[in-house]
Design an enzyme around this catalytic site. Sequence first.
Site, PDB file in Angstrom:
ATOM      1  N   ASP A 161      -4.627 -26.681 -74.958  1.00  0.00           N
ATOM      2  CA  ASP A 161      -3.514 -27.579 -75.265  1.00  0.00           C
ATOM      3  C   ASP A 161      -3.813 -29.263 -74.965  1.00  0.00           C
ATOM      4  O   ASP A 161      -3.147 -29.316 -75.548  1.00  0.00           O
ATOM      5  CB  ASP A 161      -3.318 -27.052 -73.593  1.00  0.00           C
ATOM      6  CG  ASP A 161      -2.535 -26.175 -73.758  1.00  0.00           C
ATOM      7  OD1 ASP A 161      -1.497 -25.379 -74.185  1.00  0.00           O
ATOM      8  OD2 ASP A 161      -3.279 -25.210 -72.279  1.00  0.00           O
ATOM      9  N   HIS A 189      -1.528 -22.830 -67.891  1.00  0.00           N
ATOM     10  CA  HIS A 189      -1.419 -22.576 -69.408  1.00  0.00           C
ATOM     11  C   HIS A 189      -0.237 -22.075 -69.608  1.00  0.00           C
ATOM     12  O   HIS A 189      -0.341 -21.355 -69.141  1.00  0.00           O
ATOM     13  CB  HIS A 189      -2.552 -22.464 -69.225  1.00  0.00           C
ATOM     14  CG  HIS A 189      -2.378 -21.214 -71.525  1.00  0.00           C
ATOM     15  ND1 HIS A 189      -2.086 -22.728 -72.260  1.00  0.00           N
ATOM     16  CD2 HIS A 189      -1.672 -20.466 -71.779  1.00  0.00           C
ATOM     17  CE1 HIS A 189      -1.710 -21.970 -73.284  1.00  0.00           C
ATOM     18  NE2 HIS A 189      -1.453 -20.740 -73.074  1.00  0.00           N
TER      19      HIS A 189
HETATM   20  P1  NAX Z   1      -4.598  -9.160 -80.087  1.00  0.00           P
HETATM   21  O1  NAX Z   1      -3.126  -8.601 -79.346  1.00  0.00           O
HETATM   22  O2  NAX Z   1      -4.403  -9.849 -81.389  1.00  0.00           O
HETATM   23  O3  NAX Z   1      -5.294  -8.469 -79.015  1.00  0.00           O
HETATM   24  C1  NAX Z   1      -5.820  -8.240 -77.923  1.00  0.00           C
HETATM   25  C2  NAX Z   1      -7.026  -7.716 -77.733  1.00  0.00           C
HETATM   26  O4  NAX Z   1      -7.058  -6.855 -76.450  1.00  0.00           O
HETATM   27  C3  NAX Z   1      -6.182  -6.079 -78.435  1.00  0.00           C
HETATM   28  O5  NAX Z   1      -7.789  -5.527 -79.221  1.00  0.00           O
HETATM   29  C4  NAX Z   1      -6.345  -5.206 -77.577  1.00  0.00           C
HETATM   30  O6  NAX Z   1      -6.612  -3.384 -77.356  1.00  0.00           O
HETATM   31  C5  NAX Z   1      -6.462  -6.158 -76.483  1.00  0.00           C
HETATM   32  N1  NAX Z   1      -7.080  -5.552 -74.937  1.00  0.00           N
HETATM   33  C6  NAX Z   1      -6.010  -4.811 -74.228  1.00  0.00           C
HETATM   34  N2  NAX Z   1      -6.470  -4.783 -72.767  1.00  0.00           N
HETATM   35  C7  NAX Z   1      -7.244  -5.103 -72.711  1.00  0.00           C
HETATM   36  C8  NAX Z   1      -7.906  -3.894 -72.123  1.00  0.00           C
HETATM   37  N3  NAX Z   1      -7.365  -3.459 -70.637  1.00  0.00           N
HETATM   38  N4  NAX Z   1      -9.469  -4.369 -71.959  1.00  0.00           N
HETATM   39  C9  NAX Z   1     -10.320  -4.498 -72.971  1.00  0.00           C
HETATM   40  N5  NAX Z   1      -9.120  -5.400 -74.083  1.00  0.00           N
HETATM   41  C10 NAX Z   1      -8.216  -4.960 -73.620  1.00  0.00           C
HETATM   42  O7  NAX Z   1      -4.294 -10.796 -79.068  1.00  0.00           O
HETATM   43  P2  NAX Z   1      -4.507 -11.964 -79.353  1.00  0.00           P
HETATM   44  O8  NAX Z   1      -3.494 -13.062 -80.175  1.00  0.00           O
HETATM   45  O9  NAX Z   1      -6.312 -12.005 -79.798  1.00  0.00           O
HETATM   46  O10 NAX Z   1      -5.010 -12.854 -77.949  1.00  0.00           O
HETATM   47  C11 NAX Z   1      -5.023 -12.277 -76.698  1.00  0.00           C
HETATM   48  C12 NAX Z   1      -4.892 -13.198 -75.940  1.00  0.00           C
HETATM   49  O11 NAX Z   1      -4.880 -14.229 -75.355  1.00  0.00           O
HETATM   50  C13 NAX Z   1      -3.262 -12.938 -74.967  1.00  0.00           C
HETATM   51  O12 NAX Z   1      -3.225 -12.911 -73.386  1.00  0.00           O
HETATM   52  C14 NAX Z   1      -2.991 -14.381 -75.368  1.00  0.00           C
HETATM   53  O13 NAX Z   1      -1.478 -14.654 -75.085  1.00  0.00           O
HETATM   54  C15 NAX Z   1      -3.619 -15.441 -75.045  1.00  0.00           C
HETATM   55  N6  NAX Z   1      -3.557 -16.331 -75.581  1.00  0.00           N
HETATM   56  C16 NAX Z   1      -4.242 -17.762 -74.706  1.00  0.00           C
HETATM   57  C17 NAX Z   1      -4.349 -18.608 -75.047  1.00  0.00           C
HETATM   58  C18 NAX Z   1      -4.852 -20.375 -74.034  1.00  0.00           C
HETATM   59  O14 NAX Z   1      -5.244 -20.498 -74.881  1.00  0.00           O
HETATM   60  N7  NAX Z   1      -4.849 -19.328 -72.540  1.00  0.00           N
HETATM   61  C19 NAX Z   1      -3.690 -19.434 -76.280  1.00  0.00           C
HETATM   62  C20 NAX Z   1      -3.696 -17.861 -77.318  1.00  0.00           C
HETATM   63  C21 NAX Z   1      -3.203 -17.014 -77.094  1.00  0.00           C
HETATM   64  O15 NAX Z   1      -1.628 -16.937 -76.691  1.00  0.00           O
END
Ligand code: NAX
Length: 330
Positions: A161, A189
């Site tokens: 952000d 966030h």
């Molecule tokens: P993806 O869906 O591509 O990847 C997430 C991964 O997490 C998947 O491989 C899934 O199998 C794994 N996962 C789910 N539960 C799990 C667990 N209990 N233990 C270990 N792994 C687990 O998502 P991606 O685009 O990489 O985003 C990940 C997260 O970042 C989301 O929650 C998203 O909302 C968040 N974000 C946060 C941002 C921030 O600024 N704080 C910005 C970007 C993003 O939106």
Amino acid sequence: MSNTNPISVAVTGAAGQICYNLLFRLASGETFGDRPVHLKLLDLDIPAVQQALEGVAMELADCGFPTLSAITCTGDANVAFDGISWAVLVGAKPRGPGMERKDLIRDNGPIFIGQGKAMERGAADVRALVVGNPCNTNALIAASNCSGVPNERFTAMTRLDQNRAVAQLAQKAGVTNAEISHVTIWGNHSATQYPDFENARINGRPATEVISDHAWLQTDFIKTVQQRGAAIIKARGKSSAASAASAAIDHIKSFESATPAGQWFSAAVVSDGSYGVPAGLISSFPVVSDGKGGYSIVQGLPISDFGRAKIDATVAELQQEREIVADLLG
Ligand code: NAX
């Protein structure tokens, strides 16, 4: 003298899209200098996911980074978090169609309870960055389920952000990103966050002096930063991944190094009551790091009535989120 003792870094959600952009930069020397890195990659204990994770590990190996000393792939949080110095918690359940934010919060809670407890068992010296959403409240859950590790060690990411706000100010003022400084993200966030332009500077001058269009600052600027994630999804068909990974690298590097005098960066950290944010909430603040594991919230920034109302709104949302997960806080 260089530190040849490997640093162990756990990364969750390691088979996901953010991590595909993140892991290589953690391994390459960009983040931890020439210190060897042991990457401990955690994703779901499901064969197809673990196979994808192996593929990522193969690519990491194929980069031949001199700084990458070992890679562990696992579906077990106890293995991933044992003996680590940093935990980058990216993995989370995505928001499904029609799902409300409070359902997302409840759905993700158990993940961060389990990971907090795994860190309690194996990683007394850890510092954690939570990226997976809702990241502030997930960080609160992990911190409160990890006794033995001070809450101050748990942070959540608002650096994306901040970077988005810098880019917007630079474009409006017709300057480069490097000429923008002192940008603060306050609060959650989420779409309630407050990107503070009143304390921001452009070439050392107040941004409000350089940008005369104050109506733009008070409306479009704030909304663009708040809604940028949704705009990326609309344009790209997928959520921000490369920019999120880049911000995570910035966050870790900012905590690993001493902040230059007079500067600060934004991160969600546990509130000590500063700026009227209730103590214990994980809320974004202006932060300075001493580069030795310590950090503090910058004190004494002037906050106008306009800024105060914005901060109060985003902090109110954090308080609501804390109430939603009250039974999950250990
Ligand atoms: P993806 O869906 O591509 O990847 C997430 C991964 O997490 C998947 O491989 C899934 O199998 C794994 N996962 C789910 N539960 C799990 C667990 N209990 N233990 C270990 N792994 C687990 O998502 P991606 O685009 O990489 O985003 C990940 C997260 O970042 C989301 O929650 C998203 O909302 C968040 N974000 C946060 C941002 C921030 O600024 N704080 C910005 C970007 C993003 O939106």
